[in-house]
Design an enzyme around this catalytic site. Structure first.
Site, PDB file in Angstrom:
ATOM      1  N   ASP A   1      -8.855   7.651  -2.343  1.00  0.00           N
ATOM      2  CA  ASP A   1      -9.561   6.364  -2.272  1.00  0.00           C
ATOM      3  C   ASP A   1     -10.895   6.500  -1.560  1.00  0.00           C
ATOM      4  O   ASP A   1     -11.838   5.770  -1.844  1.00  0.00           O
ATOM      5  CB  ASP A   1      -8.684   5.333  -1.568  1.00  0.00           C
TER       6      ASP A   1
ATOM      7  N   HIS B   1      -3.349  -1.937   3.817  1.00  0.00           N
ATOM      8  CA  HIS B   1      -4.496  -1.112   3.399  1.00  0.00           C
ATOM      9  C   HIS B   1      -5.746  -1.953   3.647  1.00  0.00           C
ATOM     10  O   HIS B   1      -6.076  -2.838   2.854  1.00  0.00           O
ATOM     11  CB  HIS B   1      -4.344  -0.761   1.917  1.00  0.00           C
TER      12      HIS B   1
ATOM     13  N   CYS C   1     -17.316   0.104  -0.535  1.00  0.00           N
ATOM     14  CA  CYS C   1     -16.721  -1.076  -1.171  1.00  0.00           C
ATOM     15  C   CYS C   1     -17.667  -1.498  -2.284  1.00  0.00           C
ATOM     16  O   CYS C   1     -18.758  -1.998  -2.017  1.00  0.00           O
ATOM     17  CB  CYS C   1     -16.548  -2.211  -0.163  1.00  0.00           C
TER      18      CYS C   1
END
Length: 299
Positions: A14, A205, A238
């Protein structure tokens, strides 16, 4: 305190998949070896997706085949579909992950289907995994807010979590995807989930876009959650908040839970070295407040 916190290190997957710099397989292997040295025992290695869509995750199965043989480390791969699962199965991966969301809009944008269709797609995958004694972990994005829909009803989150658990996932990690949540809102989601699901089947998370990740983790601990995903050096970004940091750093998570008296199994000097090494390889500023303070004190 004898209690422990389980840390799932997601930096190699990730984290790296949202970094502009693409690492080679040997560089990714060096990161994973550093993480093992640091005492991390649950590591998400990569993702079985087309390199056309996520070039940072190319050759994840090749990487998996080169991992050290460790009975004390659980390595996993993200497998969004049957093809991905079969690729993971071919390299003898014993844990895979699937992902959906609590937001219809996000699910459409991310995997081009409805929540219900995503769950249907996982049904065959999870059945095959059961037959092969392969663990399946579920991810649910947008536990609080969606970048397209805004606030998400906690009951929508509960519904998706229960569906994944009923299908056979051993654990579901709830993602605070865009980092807008605050502890009061996090508490409401956990209260809704814990009314119907045991705490040991849930994980958190958290993203640090607005600097709230550690506060939200603290609230989650107060609610009884004991498993958290994190990313070494805060790797990742992000995509829904330009210029924002992504995952909460493993170092900051370690500092919080160790100061609260929880066991983690982490070797601090090795963790700091892993953090320093990957930051240098990526030519990026370390996103961990704790790591930056640590190295300043060492100089």
């Amino acid at each position: 305190m004898d209690e422990s916190i389980k840390i799932v290190e997601v930096g190699p997957r990730d984290g790296l998949q949202n970094e502009k710099h693409h690492l080679t397989v040997p560089q990714r292997m060096a990161l994973i070896e550093d993480l093992i040295q640091a005492g991390l025992r649950h590591i998400e290695v990569g993702s079985c997706v087309s390199p056309k869509w996520v070039p940072q995750m190319a050759n994840s199965t090749e990487l998996f085949q080169q991992l050290p043989k460790r009975n004390d480390v659980q390595f996993s791969l993200l497998t969004p579909n049957i093809k991905g699962f079969q690729a993971a199965q071919a390299v003898n991966c014993k844990e895979v992950a699937v992902f959906t969301a609590a937001s219809q809009s996000f699910t459409h944008k991310n995997i081009n289907c409805t929540i219900e269709e995503s769950l249907e797609n996982f049904s065959e995958l999870i059945q095959l995994a059961k037959q092969q004694h392969i663990l399946v972990r579920g991810y649910v994005s947008c536990m609080v807010d969606c970048p397209y829909e805004g606030a998400i009803d906690p009951q929508h989150v509960v519904k998706v979590v229960k569906a994944l658990l009923d299908m056979g996932c051993y654990e579901v990690s709830l993602g605070e995807t865009i980092g807008t949540a605050t502890p009061d809102r996090i508490k409401k989601v956990w209260e809704a989930c814990l009314a119907e699901v045991p705490a040991d089947q849930l994980a958190g998370h958290f993203h640090n876009t607005y600097g709230m990740a550690i506060a939200n983790i603290h609230q989650s601990i107060l609610q009884g959650i004991r498993t958290f995903d994190s990313s070494i050096a805060g790797l990742g970004g992000c995509p829904y908040a330009k210029g924002a940091s992504g995952n909460v750093s493993t170092e900051d998570l370690f500092y919080l839970v160790s100061q609260m008296g929880f066991e983690t199994g982490i070797n601090l000097p090795a963790l700091m070295q892993a953090s320093k090494n990957i930051s240098e390889v990526l030519h990026r500023t370390n996103q961990s407040h704790y790591a930056n303070a640590y190295w300043q004190q060492c100089n």
